[in-house]
Design a protein around this motif. Structure first.
Motif: not given
Length: 240
Positions: A143-145, A196-198, A203-204, A234-235
């Motif tokens: 998820g984006d979290d 793109e939202n990922k 990155a984290e 995403a990547g």
């Protein structure tokens, strides 16, 4: 850990690559162990992969399907990961019903359901309590979290290290989920991440230092193989 990261041009290419990888794992596992076990993820990204698997001619009697997490809803509920996989794939192939190992969500207490599924897994893999059997392939989304399976940031499920299955929570929504040590025991873990939202979460997850409690996908460090299959959206910023 053998980690590989591939950035594919788009979601279609991501699905094609995942399909090819899974089919190679099916062949290897059946040759080596006489069967293939795969744990599925929910979400929109794997649905076309499941549809593609539904068109394959495979030895379905030697394939066992599990789920890495499930919303605590009825099996025919629109939000059910099981229902999505059945509609996209499992109902379209001649797989024995006994080879489909769905998470039980019809038990009053989710903790009891987690225990029942753990017992089912121990029976399937002939493993003793306290052992972490090795599933051939575990599919994961993110998820984006940065959550994966139903391992959400700053939740109690992240602290469970002595079970195969536990209760996961997203706000007031109850889930069942594999624990991260069980995921890490797999022969192969494949992340499918699109959109793109990922990017901020990725990155984290790939940063040298960040909190695994805040970004739970960092906890997934299998002893064998780890594949990150990312679409370009995403990547694009991941250095591989």
């Amino acid at each position: 850990m053998n980690q590989k990261v591939e950035v594919l041009p788009d979601k279609n290419a991501l699905v094609e690559r995942a399909l090819s990888l899974i089919l190679s794992k099916v062949d290897d596992a059946i040759q080596q162990r006489g069967r293939f076990t795969i744990a599925l993820s929910g979400g929109s990204t794997p649905k076309p992969l499941y549809e593609a698997l539904g068109k394959q001619q495979l030895p379905w009697d030697k394939i066992h399907v599990l789920w890495g997490d499930e919303r605590y809803v009825a099996a025919n509920h629109a939000d059910s990961n099981q229902l999505m996989a059945r509609n996209a794939w499992l109902d379209k192939v001649d797989i024995p019903p006994a080879n489909i190992h769905a998470m039980p969500t019809d038990v009053a207490e989710p903790a009891q359901a987690a225990q029942l599924y753990e017992q089912d897994l121990q029976k399937l893999f002939n493993s003793a309590p306290g052992e972490f059997p090795a599933i051939d392939v575990i599919l994961l989304g993110m998820g984006d979290d940065a959550h994966t399976a139903s391992l959400f940031p700053n939740t109690e499920a992240l602290k469970v290290t002595d079970r195969l299955v536990t209760v996961g929570n997203k706000d007031s929504s109850v889930r069942l989920t594999f624990t991260y040590p069980f995921i890490n025991a797999a022969e192969c873990v494949i992340f499918l991440v699109a959109g793109e939202n990922k990017r901020p979460a990725l990155a984290e997850v790939f940063a040298p230092n960040a909190s695994s409690t805040t970004y739970p996908s960092r906890l997934i460090q299998p002893q064998k193989q780890l594949w990150w299959l990312l679409d370009e959206a995403a990547g694009a910023e991941i250095k591989v």
